[in-house]
Design an enzyme around this catalytic site. Structure first.
Site, PDB file in Angstrom:
ATOM      1  N   TYR A  69      40.747  -3.322  45.395  1.00 46.19           N
ATOM      2  CA  TYR A  69      40.035  -4.455  45.448  1.00 46.19           C
ATOM      3  C   TYR A  69      40.469  -5.627  44.863  1.00 46.19           C
ATOM      4  CZ  TYR A  69      38.225  -2.765  41.098  1.00 46.19           C
ATOM      5  OH  TYR A  69      37.939  -2.290  39.642  1.00 46.19           O
ATOM      6  N   GLU A  70      41.640  -5.331  43.711  1.00 46.21           N
ATOM      7  CA  GLU A  70      42.034  -6.445  42.951  1.00 46.21           C
ATOM      8  C   GLU A  70      43.083  -7.123  44.026  1.00 46.21           C
ATOM      9  OE1 GLU A  70      43.031  -5.499  38.712  1.00 46.21           O
ATOM     10  OE2 GLU A  70      42.922  -3.553  39.491  1.00 46.21           O
ATOM     11  N   ASN A  75      26.517   5.926  37.031  1.00 40.87           N
ATOM     12  CA  ASN A  75      25.106   5.503  37.333  1.00 40.87           C
ATOM     13  C   ASN A  75      24.684   6.389  38.440  1.00 40.87           C
ATOM     14  OD1 ASN A  75      27.428   3.737  38.325  1.00 40.87           O
ATOM     15  ND2 ASN A  75      25.919   3.705  39.894  1.00 40.87           N
ATOM     16  N   HIS A 125      28.509  -3.583  36.441  1.00 39.33           N
ATOM     17  CA  HIS A 125      29.683  -3.320  35.603  1.00 39.33           C
ATOM     18  C   HIS A 125      29.393  -2.595  34.146  1.00 39.33           C
ATOM     19  CE1 HIS A 125      33.806  -2.125  35.080  1.00 39.33           C
ATOM     20  NE2 HIS A 125      33.900  -3.050  33.944  1.00 39.33           N
ATOM     21  N   HIS A 135      39.759  -2.106  30.882  1.00 43.38           N
ATOM     22  CA  HIS A 135      41.009  -1.342  30.966  1.00 43.38           C
ATOM     23  C   HIS A 135      42.242  -2.202  30.126  1.00 43.38           C
ATOM     24  CE1 HIS A 135      40.399   1.105  34.487  1.00 43.38           C
ATOM     25  NE2 HIS A 135      39.454   0.217  35.017  1.00 43.38           N
ATOM     26  N   SER A 139      37.838   3.448  33.772  1.00 43.82           N
ATOM     27  CA  SER A 139      36.852   2.607  33.139  1.00 43.82           C
ATOM     28  C   SER A 139      36.201   3.304  32.090  1.00 43.82           C
ATOM     29  CB  SER A 139      35.958   1.941  34.141  1.00 43.82           C
ATOM     30  OG  SER A 139      36.443   1.247  35.010  1.00 43.82           O
ATOM     31  N   ALA A 170      35.307   6.175  36.854  1.00 42.25           N
ATOM     32  CA  ALA A 170      34.028   5.994  36.711  1.00 42.25           C
ATOM     33  C   ALA A 170      33.469   5.943  38.152  1.00 42.25           C
ATOM     34  CB  ALA A 170      33.600   4.691  36.197  1.00 42.25           C
ATOM     35  N   HIS A 177      43.836  -1.528  41.243  1.00 42.31           N
ATOM     36  CA  HIS A 177      42.881  -0.854  42.268  1.00 42.31           C
ATOM     37  C   HIS A 177      43.103  -1.951  43.331  1.00 42.31           C
ATOM     38  CE1 HIS A 177      40.585  -0.612  38.392  1.00 42.31           C
ATOM     39  NE2 HIS A 177      40.240   0.507  38.975  1.00 42.31           N
ATOM     40  N   MET A 202      35.769   3.552  43.735  1.00 44.02           N
ATOM     41  CA  MET A 202      36.803   2.526  44.383  1.00 44.02           C
ATOM     42  C   MET A 202      38.010   2.879  43.910  1.00 44.02           C
ATOM     43  SD  MET A 202      34.575  -0.678  43.505  1.00 44.02           S
ATOM     44  CE  MET A 202      32.562  -0.751  43.514  1.00 44.02           C
ATOM     45  N   SER A 203      38.530   4.204  43.668  1.00 42.67           N
ATOM     46  CA  SER A 203      39.806   4.443  43.288  1.00 42.67           C
ATOM     47  C   SER A 203      40.326   5.796  43.602  1.00 42.67           C
ATOM     48  CB  SER A 203      39.886   4.186  41.694  1.00 42.67           C
ATOM     49  OG  SER A 203      39.134   4.950  41.010  1.00 42.67           O
TER      50      SER A 203
HETATM   51  N1  HPA Z   1      29.829   2.968  43.222  1.00 43.09           N
HETATM   52  C1  HPA Z   1      31.052   2.828  43.474  1.00 43.09           C
HETATM   53  N2  HPA Z   1      31.912   2.917  42.388  1.00 43.09           N
HETATM   54  C2  HPA Z   1      31.183   2.950  41.146  1.00 43.09           C
HETATM   55  C3  HPA Z   1      30.028   3.169  41.042  1.00 43.09           C
HETATM   56  C4  HPA Z   1      29.162   2.765  42.059  1.00 43.09           C
HETATM   57  O1  HPA Z   1      27.979   3.331  42.118  1.00 43.09           O
HETATM   58  N3  HPA Z   1      29.695   3.237  39.792  1.00 43.09           N
HETATM   59  C5  HPA Z   1      30.988   3.332  38.980  1.00 43.09           C
HETATM   60  N4  HPA Z   1      31.892   3.001  39.806  1.00 43.09           N
END
Ligand code: HPA
Length: 271
Positions: free
Chosen positions: A84-85, A234, A246, A60, A30, A112, A82, A210-211
Site C-alpha cells: 500500500y506504500e 483490534n 493506527h 517502523h 507494527s 498487526a 508494504h 495488509m502484509s
Molecule cells: N485491518 C487490516 N489491517 C489491520 C487491522 C485491521 O483491522 N488492524 C491492524 N492491521
C-alpha cells in the site's frame, strides 16, 4: 540486484561480526520492533542497502538488524515494505530473497492484524495456520528464478505444521494464550468495511491485515520454513462498533509486545 545486495550485506557482516551466517529471519510488524532494539549487534539502515526501499509507516524503524538470540544467529527486519506504500510486489518481497541468499532457513513473520473471529480480543496473539491472498496480485508473477524455487510452487502447507506444534507447546509452557487461525491479506491502506469483514469471515478468515502473505509466499517458494504470528490489535470493522485508528493498533501492539517477545525468543531457542 539481488547478488549486489547480498554482497553488500555480507561485507558489512564480515567487517563487523566476522563469519555471521543468519539461520533465522524475522520480520517485525507494527509495534513489535523492540526485539531488534534489545539484541542489536549490527544495524544497517534500509537507506544504505542497495535495492531496499524505505518504509514510511510510523511504528517502523527501517533497518536490518543482526543479532544472536539464544545462541541462534538472526536477521531482523525492523519495518517491512508494504504494497500500500506504492512499492511494487517485487520490492515488497525482495528482503525475503536476500534472507534466503544470506543463509536463512526459517522465517518468522509477524504483523498487526484485525480480528475477524468474534472470539478474539485486542492484543491477543494468533498463530497463522494458513492464509488467503486477497491482494489480487501474486509476488511470484514474472520470470521465475529456477535457482530459488519452482515456477508452480505447492502452497498446501505454507506455515510449517511441525513448527506450529512447537510454537503452540512453547506458548502453553510459558502460559501465553495463543489463538490460531487463517490470515487474510488485503492491500489496504484503508481498513475494511463491515461488509468486507463479513466476507472475510464467510470465506474462512480469522484475521485481516495488509502484509505477510507476499513474504510467506516467497519464503515458501524459496524452500524456507515459515512461522506466522499476528498480534490481533483490534476487532475488525463491524466486529467492533468503534472506528479504527493506527494509534489504537500501535497501543494494542504495545500491550502485547512483552508476551510477543517472550514467545519469539523461546521459539528461536527451539528452532
Ligand atoms: N485491518 C487490516 N489491517 C489491520 C487491522 C485491521 O483491522 N488492524 C491492524 N492491521
Amino acid at each position: 540486484m539481488l547478488n549486489q545486495t547480498v554482497d553488500f550485506i555480507t561485507d558489512k557482516l564480515k567487517g563487523n561480526l566476522g563469519n555471521f551466517v543468519p539461520e533465522i529471519g524475522i520480520v517485525l510488524g507494527s509495534g513489535l520492533g523492540e526485539l531488534a532494539d534489545e539484541y542489536c549487534q549490527l544495524a544497517i539502515p534500509y537507506s544504505e542497502i542497495p535495492g531496499f526501499e524505505t518504509s514510511q509507516v510510523s511504528g517502523h524503524k527501517s533497518r536490518l538488524v543482526f543479532a544472536e538470540i539464544n545462541e541462534k544467529k538472526v536477521v531482523m527486519m525492523q519495518g517491512r515494505f508494504h504494497y500500500y506504500e506504492g512499492h511494487s510486489m517485487t520490492k515488497v518481497v525482495f528482503p525475503i530473497k536476500v534472507m534466503k541468499k544470506l543463509g536463512v532457513k526459517t522465517v518468522i513473520l509477524t504483523n498487526a492484524a484485525g480480528g475477524v473471529n468474534p472470539a478474539f480480543n485486542p492484543s491477543d496473539l494468533m498463530l497463522i495456520t494458513d492464509h488467503i491472498n486477497n491482494m489480487h496480485v501474486n509476488p511470484l508473477i514474472g520470470p521465475n528464478d529456477d535457482s530459488m524455487g519452482l515456477r508452480f510452487p505447492d502452497m498446501s502447507e505454507v506455515y510449517s505444521a511441525e513448527l506450529n506444534e512447537m510454537v503452540k507447546k512453547t506458548a502453553a509452557r510459558l502460559g501465553i494464550d495463543l489463538q490460531e487461525g487463517v490470515y487474510l491479506a488485503l492491500t489496504g491502506p484503508s481498513y475494511e468495511t463491515p461488509a468486507e469483514v463479513k466476507m472475510a469471515r464467510i470465506i474462512g478468515a480469522d484475521a485481516v491485515g495488509m502484509s505477510t502473505v507476499p513474504e510467506a509466499t516467497v519464503a515458501k517458494w524459496a524452500g524456507m520454513d515459515v512461522i506466522g504470528i499476528s498480534c490481533i490489535c483490534n476487532s475488525a470493522a463491524g466486529v467492533s462498533t468503534v472506528a479504527l485508528s493506527h494509534e489504537d493498533v500501535i497501543r494494542a501492539a504495545n500491550i502485547a509486545k512483552d508476551r510477543f517477545k517472550t514467545l519469539v525468543k523461546e521459539v528461536i531457542k527451539k528452532i
